[in-house]
Design an enzyme around this catalytic site. Structure first.
Site, PDB file in Angstrom:
ATOM      1  N   GLY A 246       0.751  -1.246   0.000  1.00 28.55           N
ATOM      2  CA  GLY A 246       0.000   0.000   0.000  1.00 28.55           C
ATOM      3  C   GLY A 246       0.780   1.296   0.000  1.00 28.55           C
ATOM      4  O   GLY A 246       0.208   2.356  -0.290  1.00 28.55           O
ATOM      5  N   PRO A 285       4.380  -5.571  -0.564  1.00 25.32           N
ATOM      6  CA  PRO A 285       4.483  -4.333  -1.345  1.00 25.32           C
ATOM      7  C   PRO A 285       4.471  -4.602  -2.851  1.00 25.32           C
ATOM      8  O   PRO A 285       4.925  -5.654  -3.300  1.00 25.32           O
ATOM      9  CB  PRO A 285       5.865  -3.793  -0.940  1.00 25.32           C
ATOM     10  CG  PRO A 285       6.653  -5.028  -0.633  1.00 25.32           C
ATOM     11  CD  PRO A 285       5.674  -6.006  -0.019  1.00 25.32           C
ATOM     12  N   ARG A 287       3.588  -1.433  -5.630  1.00 25.10           N
ATOM     13  CA  ARG A 287       3.870  -0.148  -6.270  1.00 25.10           C
ATOM     14  C   ARG A 287       5.180   0.496  -5.812  1.00 25.10           C
ATOM     15  O   ARG A 287       5.954   1.007  -6.606  1.00 25.10           O
ATOM     16  CB  ARG A 287       2.708   0.802  -5.954  1.00 25.10           C
ATOM     17  CG  ARG A 287       2.745   2.135  -6.646  1.00 25.10           C
ATOM     18  CD  ARG A 287       1.656   3.054  -6.077  1.00 25.10           C
ATOM     19  NE  ARG A 287       0.371   2.402  -5.970  1.00 25.10           N
ATOM     20  CZ  ARG A 287      -0.560   2.403  -6.934  1.00 25.10           C
ATOM     21  NH1 ARG A 287      -0.339   3.037  -8.057  1.00 25.10           N
ATOM     22  NH2 ARG A 287      -1.708   1.774  -6.742  1.00 25.10           N
ATOM     23  N   ARG A 323      -4.449   3.380 -16.079  1.00 27.37           N
ATOM     24  CA  ARG A 323      -4.569   4.130 -14.827  1.00 27.37           C
ATOM     25  C   ARG A 323      -5.198   5.518 -14.991  1.00 27.37           C
ATOM     26  O   ARG A 323      -6.060   5.894 -14.179  1.00 27.37           O
ATOM     27  CB  ARG A 323      -3.227   4.200 -14.095  1.00 27.37           C
ATOM     28  CG  ARG A 323      -2.676   2.812 -13.729  1.00 27.37           C
ATOM     29  CD  ARG A 323      -1.474   2.869 -12.808  1.00 27.37           C
ATOM     30  NE  ARG A 323      -1.841   3.324 -11.502  1.00 27.37           N
ATOM     31  CZ  ARG A 323      -1.672   4.549 -11.045  1.00 27.37           C
ATOM     32  NH1 ARG A 323      -1.084   5.467 -11.780  1.00 27.37           N
ATOM     33  NH2 ARG A 323      -2.069   4.874  -9.847  1.00 27.37           N
ATOM     34  N   TYR A 327      -8.573   5.560 -12.888  1.00 22.97           N
ATOM     35  CA  TYR A 327      -8.499   6.239 -11.578  1.00 22.97           C
ATOM     36  C   TYR A 327      -8.255   7.736 -11.693  1.00 22.97           C
ATOM     37  O   TYR A 327      -7.905   8.361 -10.688  1.00 22.97           O
ATOM     38  CB  TYR A 327      -7.325   5.695 -10.743  1.00 22.97           C
ATOM     39  CG  TYR A 327      -7.135   4.215 -10.670  1.00 22.97           C
ATOM     40  CD1 TYR A 327      -8.107   3.391 -10.110  1.00 22.97           C
ATOM     41  CD2 TYR A 327      -5.952   3.636 -11.113  1.00 22.97           C
ATOM     42  CE1 TYR A 327      -7.892   2.019 -10.017  1.00 22.97           C
ATOM     43  CE2 TYR A 327      -5.732   2.272 -11.015  1.00 22.97           C
ATOM     44  CZ  TYR A 327      -6.711   1.471 -10.460  1.00 22.97           C
ATOM     45  OH  TYR A 327      -6.499   0.125 -10.356  1.00 22.97           O
ATOM     46  N   CYS A 352     -11.204   3.912 -29.594  1.00 19.50           N
ATOM     47  CA  CYS A 352     -12.470   4.574 -29.916  1.00 19.50           C
ATOM     48  C   CYS A 352     -13.312   4.805 -28.669  1.00 19.50           C
ATOM     49  O   CYS A 352     -14.402   4.226 -28.508  1.00 19.50           O
ATOM     50  CB  CYS A 352     -13.235   3.747 -30.937  1.00 19.50           C
ATOM     51  SG  CYS A 352     -12.284   3.524 -32.429  1.00 19.50           S
TER      52      CYS A 352
HETATM   53  C1  PLP Z   1      -3.852  -8.121  -1.086  1.00 16.50           C
HETATM   54  C2  PLP Z   1      -2.912  -7.131  -1.692  1.00 16.50           C
HETATM   55  N1  PLP Z   1      -1.667  -7.066  -1.212  1.00 16.50           N
HETATM   56  C3  PLP Z   1      -0.763  -6.197  -1.730  1.00 16.50           C
HETATM   57  C4  PLP Z   1      -1.095  -5.340  -2.755  1.00 16.50           C
HETATM   58  C5  PLP Z   1      -0.049  -4.415  -3.285  1.00 16.50           C
HETATM   59  O1  PLP Z   1      -0.374  -3.103  -3.059  1.00 16.50           O
HETATM   60  P1  PLP Z   1       0.642  -1.924  -3.401  1.00 16.50           P
HETATM   61  O2  PLP Z   1       1.029  -2.091  -4.823  1.00 16.50           O
HETATM   62  O3  PLP Z   1      -0.135  -0.710  -3.159  1.00 16.50           O
HETATM   63  O4  PLP Z   1       1.806  -2.057  -2.480  1.00 16.50           O
HETATM   64  C6  PLP Z   1      -2.404  -5.354  -3.272  1.00 16.50           C
HETATM   65  C7  PLP Z   1      -2.785  -4.428  -4.328  1.00 16.50           C
HETATM   66  O5  PLP Z   1      -3.865  -4.326  -4.780  1.00 16.50           O
HETATM   67  C8  PLP Z   1      -3.330  -6.286  -2.718  1.00 16.50           C
HETATM   68  O6  PLP Z   1      -4.579  -6.363  -3.184  1.00 16.50           O
END
Ligand code: PLP
Length: 406
Positions: A246, A285, A287, A323, A327, A352
């Protein structure tokens, strides 16, 4: 022009990415293409490991969220760094094993695991399944009996925190489909107690993605701590706590120092609640590890002014990078060669749909037809979300070509 800690223009007006002069990109090769800076990924995962090594528990295990990016050389970096994999489908499970991750390095998340996927996970004897509902737990239980094999399970909790991020990537609020509430605990414990092939190991949370302020995460940790105390009171032994992923990144100015500071703060919050936890801590992790490590290279096909605004029409759009459409996500756009005049454009793709855009009303150095542009920070949830809508080809993928490496 926005100041970035990753991109800048050199004296000749050519774009540099992490100090690497990209002018040779104008050489002819297949486009659109995702390019990845593998050194960046390696540095990032090492920093992540180091920062979390002091946050508590007897061990800190990292399981990279494969959904963010499944490019093989990136996965090999994680494997070499001793990082495991968090999968969310049978396809991802298969890929993780093909890439050489051992079963005990794989965990399985996701709300909709099919019987076939659960069977594959049990047969492979992966480390754990993160269970999302009592119905799923019942299905897992009956399958362990059918296969006569045990499996370790962790209950994903929904801590009910109203996370400040885009609603589509908030997952820890009662409104979301993810996780289970604490009231389900007695039923879950009952199911586990009736089948010795089900090995309960602990709890997981993942409250959302692209978190840039950690107040909600801190609240989720406090709630988790109280649930752990309650569960221990009910006689459950909690050996693992999985705190999800996250952590967010700065898509606007790529402020790497601020991101490292956020990581430190994240680690400190965990230490505050679980510094003395006597089991293992886990992380998922995605992102934060790979987001900045990718760029999408596209070419300007046409410039178009409709008397109202200027459009830059690219050979890549929502089919290659969802994205912005999905979003309203911001990705900075960098022409390979900068020109002194600035203009405002909508950068759109060939699809399109009027929702097919990569950036709207973006101030940028003046663009000409055939120019090469880079869309920044697409290393996470870029290629993995791409599709072939309108039967356009999928983008290519490559690590930074030899001729560009320093
Ligand atoms: C269960 C779970 N864990 C980890 C992640 C990874 O999240 P992030 O890329 O934000 O670190 C996600 C992303 O959707 C997820 O659904």
């Amino acid at each position: 022009m926005v100041k970035s800690q990753i991109f800048n223009y050199n004296q000749d007006g050519f774009l540099c990415w992490n100090g690497q002069d990209l002018r040779a990109l104008s050489a002819k090769y297949d486009r659109p293409i995702y390019l990845y800076d593998l050194n960046f990924v390696k540095n990032r995962v090492q920093l992540y490991k180091k920062s979390l090594s002091t946050c508590g528990g007897t061990r800190q295990n990292i399981f990279y969220a494969l959904k963010a990016n499944h490019y093989s050389p990136i996965l090999q970096i994680f494997k070499n760094e001793g990082v495991g994999i968090d999968v969310v489908s049978g396809g991802e499970l298969e890929l993780a094993m093909k890439e050489g991750f051992r079963p005990e390095q794989i965990i399985f998340s996701g709300v909709g695991k099919t019987a076939q996927e659960i069977k594959a996970a049990i047969n492979a004897q992966i480390r754990q399944i993160n269970v999302e509902s009592s119905s799923e737990l019942k299905r897992i239980s009956s399958m362990t009996k059918d296969l006569n094999k045990s499996i370790e399970v962790v209950f994903r909790l929904n801590p009910d925190v109203d996370v400040k991020t885009h609603p589509y990537i908030a997952t820890g609020f009662r409104d979301n489909k993810f996780g289970m509430n604490v009231e389900s605990l007695p039923e879950l414990i009952q199911i586990v107690s009736e089948n010795e092939l089900l090995k309960f190991k602990g709890f997981s949370i993942h409250i959302g993605s692209q978190l840039l302020e950690l107040g909600d995460f801190a609240e989720a940790l406090r709630k988790l701590k109280s649930i752990v105390a309650q569960a221990s009171g009910l006689g459950l032994k909690i050996e693992r706590l999985d705190l999800g992923g996250g952590l967010g990144i700065d898509y606007h100015s790529q402020n790497i120092q601020e991101e490292s500071r956020l990581l430190q703060e994240y680690s400190a919050l965990i230490k505050n609640e679980f510094g003395d936890f006597s089991g293992e801590l886990q992380f998922e992790p995605g992102r934060w590890l790979v987001g900045h490590a990718g760029v999408l290279v596209a070419q300007v096909q046409y410039l178009k002014n409709n008397g109202f605004k200027d459009f830059v029409i690219l050979d890549s759009g929502m089919n290659h990078l969802m994205r912005p459409t999905l979003y309203s996500a911001h990705h900075s756009i960098w022409p390979l060669k900068s020109r002194p005049t600035m203009k405002t454009y909508d950068f759109v793709g060939p699809i399109c749909e009027s929702g097919d855009f990569l950036a709207k009303a973006r101030n940028c150095s003046q663009i000409q037809e055939n120019d090469i542009v880079l869309i920044a920070d697409v290393g996470a949830y870029g290629y993995t979300m791409s599709n072939s809508y309108n039967l356009h080809s999928l983008p290519q993928q490559s690590e930074l070509p030899e001729f560009l490496r320093p």
